[in-house]
Design a protein around this motif. Sequence first.
Motif, PDB file in Angstrom:
ATOM      1  N   GLN A 158       3.137   0.024  -3.357  1.00  0.00           N
ATOM      2  CA  GLN A 158       2.226   0.176  -3.343  1.00  0.00           C
ATOM      3  C   GLN A 158       1.621   1.237  -3.989  1.00  0.00           C
ATOM      4  O   GLN A 158       2.006   2.276  -3.948  1.00  0.00           O
ATOM      5  CB  GLN A 158       1.877   0.092  -2.029  1.00  0.00           C
TER       6      GLN A 158
ATOM      7  N   THR B 161      -7.886  -3.506   4.563  1.00  0.00           N
ATOM      8  CA  THR B 161      -8.718  -2.227   4.020  1.00  0.00           C
ATOM      9  C   THR B 161      -7.428  -2.392   1.881  1.00  0.00           C
ATOM     10  O   THR B 161      -6.298  -2.657   2.104  1.00  0.00           O
ATOM     11  CB  THR B 161      -7.759  -1.293   4.493  1.00  0.00           C
TER      12      THR B 161
ATOM     13  N   SER C 128       3.504  -3.838   4.139  1.00  0.00           N
ATOM     14  CA  SER C 128       3.103  -4.411   2.536  1.00  0.00           C
ATOM     15  C   SER C 128       4.181  -4.268   2.215  1.00  0.00           C
ATOM     16  O   SER C 128       4.020  -4.901   0.875  1.00  0.00           O
ATOM     17  CB  SER C 128       1.533  -3.702   2.541  1.00  0.00           C
TER      18      SER C 128
ATOM     19  N   PRO D 211      -4.777  -1.147  -0.695  1.00  0.00           N
ATOM     20  CA  PRO D 211      -3.851  -0.337  -0.614  1.00  0.00           C
ATOM     21  C   PRO D 211      -3.768   0.990  -1.165  1.00  0.00           C
ATOM     22  O   PRO D 211      -3.002   1.649  -0.118  1.00  0.00           O
ATOM     23  CB  PRO D 211      -3.271  -1.106  -1.956  1.00  0.00           C
TER      24      PRO D 211
ATOM     25  N   MET E  21      -5.203   3.673   8.390  1.00  0.00           N
ATOM     26  CA  MET E  21      -4.074   3.067   9.513  1.00  0.00           C
ATOM     27  C   MET E  21      -3.504   4.418  10.479  1.00  0.00           C
ATOM     28  O   MET E  21      -3.034   4.308  12.159  1.00  0.00           O
ATOM     29  CB  MET E  21      -2.220   2.501   9.668  1.00  0.00           C
TER      30      MET E  21
ATOM     31  N   ARG F 208      -4.504   2.625   2.840  1.00  0.00           N
ATOM     32  CA  ARG F 208      -3.801   1.576   3.317  1.00  0.00           C
ATOM     33  C   ARG F 208      -3.331   2.799   4.913  1.00  0.00           C
ATOM     34  O   ARG F 208      -3.948   2.816   5.924  1.00  0.00           O
ATOM     35  CB  ARG F 208      -3.171   0.724   3.773  1.00  0.00           C
TER      36      ARG F 208
ATOM     37  N   GLN G  62      -5.770  -3.732   8.379  1.00  0.00           N
ATOM     38  CA  GLN G  62      -4.587  -4.027   6.946  1.00  0.00           C
ATOM     39  C   GLN G  62      -5.203  -4.719   6.162  1.00  0.00           C
ATOM     40  O   GLN G  62      -4.757  -4.220   5.096  1.00  0.00           O
ATOM     41  CB  GLN G  62      -2.912  -4.384   7.874  1.00  0.00           C
ATOM     42  N   THR G  63      -5.510  -6.340   6.318  1.00  0.00           N
ATOM     43  CA  THR G  63      -5.847  -6.883   5.107  1.00  0.00           C
ATOM     44  C   THR G  63      -6.557  -6.805   4.770  1.00  0.00           C
ATOM     45  O   THR G  63      -7.144  -7.544   3.810  1.00  0.00           O
ATOM     46  CB  THR G  63      -5.368  -8.440   6.064  1.00  0.00           C
TER      47      THR G  63
ATOM     48  N   ASP H 106       0.549   7.743   2.442  1.00  0.00           N
ATOM     49  CA  ASP H 106       0.085   7.293   1.436  1.00  0.00           C
ATOM     50  C   ASP H 106       0.370   7.749   0.269  1.00  0.00           C
ATOM     51  O   ASP H 106       0.492   7.366  -1.155  1.00  0.00           O
ATOM     52  CB  ASP H 106      -1.417   7.042   1.148  1.00  0.00           C
TER      53      ASP H 106
ATOM     54  N   THR I 133       2.110   0.686   7.493  1.00  0.00           N
ATOM     55  CA  THR I 133       1.603   0.394   6.049  1.00  0.00           C
ATOM     56  C   THR I 133       3.080  -0.126   5.527  1.00  0.00           C
ATOM     57  O   THR I 133       2.905  -0.662   4.237  1.00  0.00           O
ATOM     58  CB  THR I 133       0.971   1.414   5.939  1.00  0.00           C
TER      59      THR I 133
END
Length: 460
Positions: A197, A334, A129, A336, A343, A339, A331-332, A70, A126
Amino acid sequence: MFRSLSVVNYRIWFAGALVSNVGTWMQRTAQDWIVLTQLTDYNATAVGIVMALQFGPQLLLMPWSGLIADRFDRRKLLMLTQSLMGMLGLGLGIITVTGVVELWHVYLFALALGVVAAIDAPARQTFVSELVPDDNLSNAVALNSASFNGARLIGPAAAGVLTVAVGAGWVFLINAVTFAFTVFAMTLLRTKQLRKQPRAPRERGQLMAGFRYVWHRPDIVAVLITVFLVGTFGFNFAIFTSTMATVEFGMGASEFGMLSSIMAVGSVAGALLSARRSRPRMRLVIGGAFFFGLSCTVAALMPTYLTFAISLAFVGLASLTLMTTANAYVQTTTEPAMRGRVMALYMAIFAGGTPLGAPLVGWVADQYGPRWSIGVAAVSGLLAAAVVLFWMIKYQSLRVRIRPRTSPRTPRFNVRHRGDGRPLTSAIRVVSEKAAAAERDRDRETATREIAVIEATTPR
């Protein structure tokens, strides 16, 4: 079905990952084979220990690996982790080719690979994305699974042939080369087109923020329960296929590799079917777990190598339907910025349970036979479906209605639960065709009476 491939960056990533996935499956197959047949006397427990060392670090390092994904540039992070995994494959290949490899060497390399993979996994999951728009994310996740399991069609079969022809050491060296393709693909990505992200802020409490987020998302908790049960006790395919091929059917390395390839046929089918769905749903997670348990039960009862191999295609279909849907749902749904940590928790529960389940399943195979070890997988799937279904009925207000089909497009099953974004029905209601017709007749009769009463009481 393949709409994500219209994005240039995703096509580049997909091609590089496909080559690397083939090498990964080749190494896994060769590694399990030398542990089972060359370094031990068909000791399934040793195979389980290798799996535990390889996947255990994901459980221990999960809080930090998710936060790293992240906080840092995922593209550069993946280039580093993929390079390190290639170097580990190179080292294992060298000591195997030179004939100095021992069981503790494989244990050590498996542990080192597990540490690097623990950092790689949430970043890789991730990073998708950043490659595709949000409306294509579910499709991209499914195609990633198709790539990984499409590689399983080629990797294990190639590893089986090469292990017999030139030895397992050369398989490890080939795998080391395939990681270079992923690193090269990362250099070709058009960085200006990446969808950056939000990054996690540098402040206290970020490690626990992921846990708090999941705790307040009961739908994700339900998915994680399923993933834990099936991932810990069900997804030990290396133990099932290796012991069934050697102990139960008396086959060699080529036939062992072919079992994984046949299972991959069903896995690819499951991933592609998931790619067709525009939105992952919770009920498909439960259905996938039930189908997994049922297909494992059938596989455990198959009397010959051929019938067992055919049944594995259905096991692969069920397992990928379950895991692709679960992965895409998490994933979809959560945020961003969260994420990576979510994950990481997902991957830790999925792969981190292997240190608990793999040695146990290996022990069951040694003590009671490989068929009973597949039985453990069957129970895990059925138990996961039952437990999560009960949990959703009690805490998620799951409601099911079976209604008559008035047209080919009218769904017969109407499922509602808190968290799917649709209104709940007030109660569980099962209506037969006959009862539904009678109910419609009563409604018409009541409406006719009401009209008659209104006409009789209306002043002329």
